[in-house]
Write an enzyme that holds these catalytic residues in place. Structure first.
Site, PDB file in Angstrom:
ATOM      1  N   LYS A  17      26.831   5.034  17.114  1.00 49.40           N
ATOM      2  CA  LYS A  17      28.255   5.225  16.823  1.00 49.40           C
ATOM      3  C   LYS A  17      29.134   4.971  18.052  1.00 49.40           C
ATOM      4  O   LYS A  17      30.197   4.376  17.933  1.00 49.40           O
ATOM      5  CB  LYS A  17      28.481   6.682  16.396  1.00 49.40           C
ATOM      6  CG  LYS A  17      28.936   6.857  14.990  1.00 49.40           C
ATOM      7  CD  LYS A  17      29.269   8.311  14.708  1.00 49.40           C
ATOM      8  CE  LYS A  17      28.447   9.262  15.523  1.00 49.40           C
ATOM      9  NZ  LYS A  17      28.912  10.617  15.621  1.00 49.40           N
ATOM     10  N   ARG A  93      32.834  17.325  10.245  1.00 50.98           N
ATOM     11  CA  ARG A  93      31.399  17.549  10.207  1.00 50.98           C
ATOM     12  C   ARG A  93      31.032  18.627   9.193  1.00 50.98           C
ATOM     13  O   ARG A  93      29.855  18.878   8.959  1.00 50.98           O
ATOM     14  CB  ARG A  93      30.983  18.052  11.574  1.00 50.98           C
ATOM     15  CG  ARG A  93      29.635  17.567  12.031  1.00 50.98           C
ATOM     16  CD  ARG A  93      29.800  17.157  13.436  1.00 50.98           C
ATOM     17  NE  ARG A  93      28.712  17.298  14.309  1.00 50.98           N
ATOM     18  CZ  ARG A  93      28.620  16.524  15.401  1.00 50.98           C
ATOM     19  NH1 ARG A  93      29.525  15.613  15.642  1.00 50.98           N
ATOM     20  NH2 ARG A  93      27.646  16.682  16.227  1.00 50.98           N
ATOM     21  N   ARG A 126      15.184   6.925  19.149  1.00 52.56           N
ATOM     22  CA  ARG A 126      16.242   6.502  20.077  1.00 52.56           C
ATOM     23  C   ARG A 126      16.725   7.670  20.936  1.00 52.56           C
ATOM     24  O   ARG A 126      16.975   7.524  22.129  1.00 52.56           O
ATOM     25  CB  ARG A 126      17.450   5.953  19.305  1.00 52.56           C
ATOM     26  CG  ARG A 126      17.210   4.595  18.658  1.00 52.56           C
ATOM     27  CD  ARG A 126      18.523   4.116  18.067  1.00 52.56           C
ATOM     28  NE  ARG A 126      18.364   2.975  17.179  1.00 52.56           N
ATOM     29  CZ  ARG A 126      19.369   2.431  16.491  1.00 52.56           C
ATOM     30  NH1 ARG A 126      20.587   2.938  16.581  1.00 52.56           N
ATOM     31  NH2 ARG A 126      19.170   1.406  15.696  1.00 52.56           N
ATOM     32  N   ARG A 132      19.398  12.513  27.177  1.00 58.36           N
ATOM     33  CA  ARG A 132      20.598  13.224  27.617  1.00 58.36           C
ATOM     34  C   ARG A 132      20.244  14.693  27.855  1.00 58.36           C
ATOM     35  O   ARG A 132      19.242  15.171  27.333  1.00 58.36           O
ATOM     36  CB  ARG A 132      21.666  13.121  26.515  1.00 58.36           C
ATOM     37  CG  ARG A 132      23.046  12.848  27.015  1.00 58.36           C
ATOM     38  CD  ARG A 132      23.961  12.418  25.890  1.00 58.36           C
ATOM     39  NE  ARG A 132      24.065  13.431  24.840  1.00 58.36           N
ATOM     40  CZ  ARG A 132      24.705  13.228  23.707  1.00 58.36           C
ATOM     41  NH1 ARG A 132      25.289  12.069  23.474  1.00 58.36           N
ATOM     42  NH2 ARG A 132      24.775  14.178  22.806  1.00 58.36           N
ATOM     43  N   ARG A 143      19.911  19.421  15.775  1.00 59.92           N
ATOM     44  CA  ARG A 143      21.127  18.663  15.473  1.00 59.92           C
ATOM     45  C   ARG A 143      20.939  17.767  14.257  1.00 59.92           C
ATOM     46  O   ARG A 143      21.845  17.630  13.436  1.00 59.92           O
ATOM     47  CB  ARG A 143      21.594  17.868  16.701  1.00 59.92           C
ATOM     48  CG  ARG A 143      22.329  18.827  17.587  1.00 59.92           C
ATOM     49  CD  ARG A 143      22.784  18.467  18.951  1.00 59.92           C
ATOM     50  NE  ARG A 143      22.811  17.137  19.400  1.00 59.92           N
ATOM     51  CZ  ARG A 143      21.992  16.663  20.340  1.00 59.92           C
ATOM     52  NH1 ARG A 143      21.020  17.400  20.829  1.00 59.92           N
ATOM     53  NH2 ARG A 143      22.146  15.459  20.775  1.00 59.92           N
TER      54      ARG A 143
HETATM   55  P1  ADP Z   1      25.706  14.701  18.828  1.00 56.73           P
HETATM   56  O1  ADP Z   1      26.139  13.645  17.867  1.00 56.73           O
HETATM   57  O2  ADP Z   1      24.567  14.292  19.687  1.00 56.73           O
HETATM   58  O3  ADP Z   1      25.586  16.058  18.238  1.00 56.73           O
HETATM   59  P2  ADP Z   1      28.442  14.856  19.712  1.00 56.73           P
HETATM   60  O4  ADP Z   1      28.906  14.157  20.928  1.00 56.73           O
HETATM   61  O5  ADP Z   1      28.974  14.398  18.418  1.00 56.73           O
HETATM   62  O6  ADP Z   1      26.871  14.765  19.867  1.00 56.73           O
HETATM   63  O7  ADP Z   1      28.721  16.415  19.834  1.00 56.73           O
HETATM   64  C1  ADP Z   1      28.182  17.198  20.863  1.00 56.73           C
HETATM   65  C2  ADP Z   1      28.258  18.657  20.487  1.00 56.73           C
HETATM   66  O8  ADP Z   1      29.640  19.043  20.352  1.00 56.73           O
HETATM   67  C3  ADP Z   1      27.627  19.008  19.148  1.00 56.73           C
HETATM   68  O9  ADP Z   1      26.247  19.233  19.254  1.00 56.73           O
HETATM   69  C4  ADP Z   1      28.407  20.260  18.763  1.00 56.73           C
HETATM   70  O10 ADP Z   1      27.938  21.382  19.463  1.00 56.73           O
HETATM   71  C5  ADP Z   1      29.800  19.935  19.256  1.00 56.73           C
HETATM   72  N1  ADP Z   1      30.612  19.270  18.213  1.00 56.73           N
HETATM   73  C6  ADP Z   1      31.061  17.985  18.202  1.00 56.73           C
HETATM   74  N2  ADP Z   1      31.784  17.720  17.118  1.00 56.73           N
HETATM   75  C7  ADP Z   1      31.817  18.852  16.387  1.00 56.73           C
HETATM   76  C8  ADP Z   1      32.399  19.227  15.144  1.00 56.73           C
HETATM   77  N3  ADP Z   1      33.122  18.352  14.401  1.00 56.73           N
HETATM   78  N4  ADP Z   1      32.233  20.496  14.698  1.00 56.73           N
HETATM   79  C9  ADP Z   1      31.522  21.370  15.433  1.00 56.73           C
HETATM   80  N5  ADP Z   1      30.936  21.105  16.597  1.00 56.73           N
HETATM   81  C10 ADP Z   1      31.080  19.859  17.094  1.00 56.73           C
END
Ligand code: ADP
Length: 196
Positions: A17, A93, A126, A132, A143
């Site tokens: 993404k 989300r 991946r 990370r 996740r």
């Molecule tokens: P990943 O896709 O690896 O989970 P992101 O960069 O999208 O990584 O998000 C990192 C973290 O930030 C998530 O694991 C979560 O804790 C928090 N986060 C991001 N977006 C949201 C959201 N829309 N609602 C709740 N928590 C979020």
């Protein structure tokens, strides 16, 4: 006057993404609204919000809807984002976040949502490879499970409302970005606006 592009992009962690968002930003001149980036920036800066969300992120949990909706609302309401349009990445989300988004956008609405589709075993491989800080085996599993539990129903909601386009995320970067460009063109064509 054409209206700027307003897009949501979905995709499992590791689906590519981030890379594809960069291409969309370059092509359409939109702002990249990534909640993950916003929370990581807050955490790294050690702000009050950052101190709250840091441990949640480290544990692979979701930040609560109230804080997440507030941070997105602030950006969506800025003059800069209103003028440029946006690609929302990592939001909504949950069902409550989707409802809040629809309410925030009001009549302006969205052009649509793209689901960047990559199979589970491929994204797991991946993520393990990229290493990370929050990509521990447990973190990855948690996740991905949360994604199926909470985000997949959100994606289905967009689908049921005729706003979702599925894009095959397997292939080279440029193959995938060509598919995404076609998907966006189809959305713009449907609604008859968005600046190119
Ligand atoms: P990943 O896709 O690896 O989970 P992101 O960069 O999208 O990584 O998000 C990192 C973290 O930030 C998530 O694991 C979560 O804790 C928090 N986060 C991001 N977006 C949201 C959201 N829309 N609602 C709740 N928590 C979020």
């Amino acid at each position: 006057m054409t209206k700027p592009l307003r897009l949501v992009i979905f995709g499992r962690q590791g689906a590519g993404k981030g890379t594809q968002c960069d291409q969309i930003i370059e092509r359409y001149g939109v702002a990249h609204l990534s909640t993950g980036d916003m929370f990581r920036a807050a955490r790294d800066a050690g702000t009050e919000l950052g101190l709250q969300v840091g441990p949640i992120m480290a544990a692979g949990g979701l930040v609560d809807d109230e804080m997440t909706i507030a941070i997105v609302k602030e950006r969506l309401e800025s003059d800069e984002v209103k003028a440029s349009g946006f690609v929302l990445d990592g939001f909504p989300r949950t069902a409550d976040q989707a409802a809040a988004l629809v309410e925030m956008l009001g009549d302006e609405g969205l052009h649509g949502a793209i689901n960047l589709d990559v199979p589970l075993d491929e994204v797991t491989a991946r993520m393990k490879a990229r290493g990370r800080v929050d990509d521990t085996d447990d973190g990855i599993a948690q996740r991905l499970a949360l994604y199926d539990e909470q985000t997949v129903p959100t994606i289905n909601w967009f689908d049921e409302h005729g706003m979702l386009v599925n894009v095959d995320g397997l292939g080279t970067e440029s193959e995938v970005s060509d598919r995404i460009a076609k998907a966006i063109e189809s959305m713009i064509g449907d609604t008859g606006d968005a600046a190119g």
